[in-house]
Design a protein around this motif. Structure first.
Motif, short mmCIF file in Angstrom:
data_model
loop_
_atom_site.label_atom_id
_atom_site.label_comp_id
_atom_site.label_asym_id
_atom_site.label_seq_id
_atom_site.Cartn_x
_atom_site.Cartn_y
_atom_site.Cartn_z
N ALA A 161 -47.62 -25.35 11.38
CA ALA A 161 -49.02 -25.27 10.97
C ALA A 161 -49.79 -26.15 11.94
N GLU A 162 -50.79 -25.59 12.58
CA GLU A 162 -51.59 -26.32 13.57
C GLU A 162 -50.70 -27.00 14.62
N MET A 163 -49.73 -26.25 15.11
CA MET A 163 -48.83 -26.68 16.18
C MET A 163 -47.85 -27.78 15.77
N ASN A 164 -47.80 -28.11 14.48
CA ASN A 164 -46.86 -29.11 13.99
C ASN A 164 -45.81 -28.42 13.12
N GLU A 165 -44.54 -28.70 13.38
CA GLU A 165 -43.47 -28.09 12.60
C GLU A 165 -43.52 -28.60 11.16
N VAL A 166 -43.50 -27.65 10.20
CA VAL A 166 -43.53 -28.01 8.79
C VAL A 166 -42.25 -27.60 8.06
N PHE A 167 -41.46 -26.71 8.67
CA PHE A 167 -40.26 -26.19 8.04
C PHE A 167 -39.32 -25.71 9.13
N ARG A 168 -38.03 -25.88 8.89
CA ARG A 168 -37.03 -25.24 9.74
C ARG A 168 -35.86 -24.84 8.87
N GLY A 169 -35.25 -23.73 9.23
CA GLY A 169 -34.13 -23.24 8.43
C GLY A 169 -33.11 -22.52 9.27
N LYS A 170 -31.87 -22.63 8.83
CA LYS A 170 -30.77 -21.90 9.44
C LYS A 170 -30.18 -21.06 8.32
N PHE A 171 -30.27 -19.73 8.49
CA PHE A 171 -29.82 -18.80 7.46
C PHE A 171 -28.55 -18.09 7.91
N ASN A 172 -27.52 -18.16 7.08
CA ASN A 172 -26.31 -17.38 7.30
C ASN A 172 -26.41 -16.20 6.34
N LEU A 173 -26.64 -15.00 6.89
CA LEU A 173 -26.93 -13.81 6.10
C LEU A 173 -25.81 -12.78 6.22
N GLU A 174 -25.51 -12.15 5.10
CA GLU A 174 -24.57 -11.04 5.10
C GLU A 174 -25.31 -9.79 4.66
N VAL A 175 -25.38 -8.80 5.53
CA VAL A 175 -26.08 -7.56 5.23
C VAL A 175 -25.27 -6.79 4.20
#
Length: 178
Positions: A161-175
């Motif tokens: 948001a406004e060039m500042n990181e507010v969230f990060r995530g690493k998702f391990n997904l199984e289709v």
């Protein structure tokens, strides 16, 4: 297999409704016709080209939750870029702070879109909320597919948001096959 134009058109409409992510080359093979015939058929039927179908399908998925997310760029199985404008419907009661589940859903939807999944299980999600987000903030999410093997993918999503990181995530997904 020889089919009439009407049969081919019906078949095209059916398979694109099932999977809007099919390219003209794949459609041509399935219909046993040339790519130019498929392009002409799409034009006659008013079916958008591949890139527009992908963008539209992904936006529908994200907007299904009532959010105002817009998919800006998508390279299937590589990366994606999306924007979400937050509003008062996303806030904790009597605050100006956006609920974390809204931010998580935005990230998860982009992760699903980039791997072309109509349904997937989040096997593991490592997320970090870096700072609070307020109503009216425009969130920009960037996703990158780190690894894909069989039906499992690892996708990183970073939201700013406004060039500042507010969230990060690493998702391990199984289709999931549906």
């Amino acid at each position: 297999m020889s089919t009439t134009k009407k049969q081919r058109h019906d078949f095209l409409l059916e398979i694109i409704a099932e999977n809007p992510f099919l390219k003209d080359e794949e459609l041509a093979k399935r219909c046993n016709v040339s790519i130019s015939t498929i392009r002409n058929d799409r034009a006659e039927l008013g079916i958008a080209e591949y890139r527009e179908r992908v963008k539209s399908a992904a936006e529908c998925e994200m907007n299904g939750s009532g959010s105002k997310a817009e998919l800006l760029d998508l390279k299937l199985y590589e990366n994606g870029l999306s924007v979400l404008e937050t509003d008062n419907t996303m806030l904790f009661k009597n605050t100006n702070v956006v609920k974390s589940q809204c931010i998580y859903a935005f990230a998860e939807n982009l992760a699903l879109s980039v791997i072309n999944a109509r349904a997937a299980l989040v096997k593991v999600a490592n997320v970090k909320y870096i700072s609070e987000v307020h109503s009216g903030a425009k969130l920009v999410a960037k996703s990158t597919v780190i690894r894909g093997r069989d039906n499992e993918y690892i996708v990183h999503v970073f939201i700013s948001a406004e060039m500042n990181e507010v969230f990060r995530g690493k998702f391990n997904l199984e289709v999931v096959d549906i």
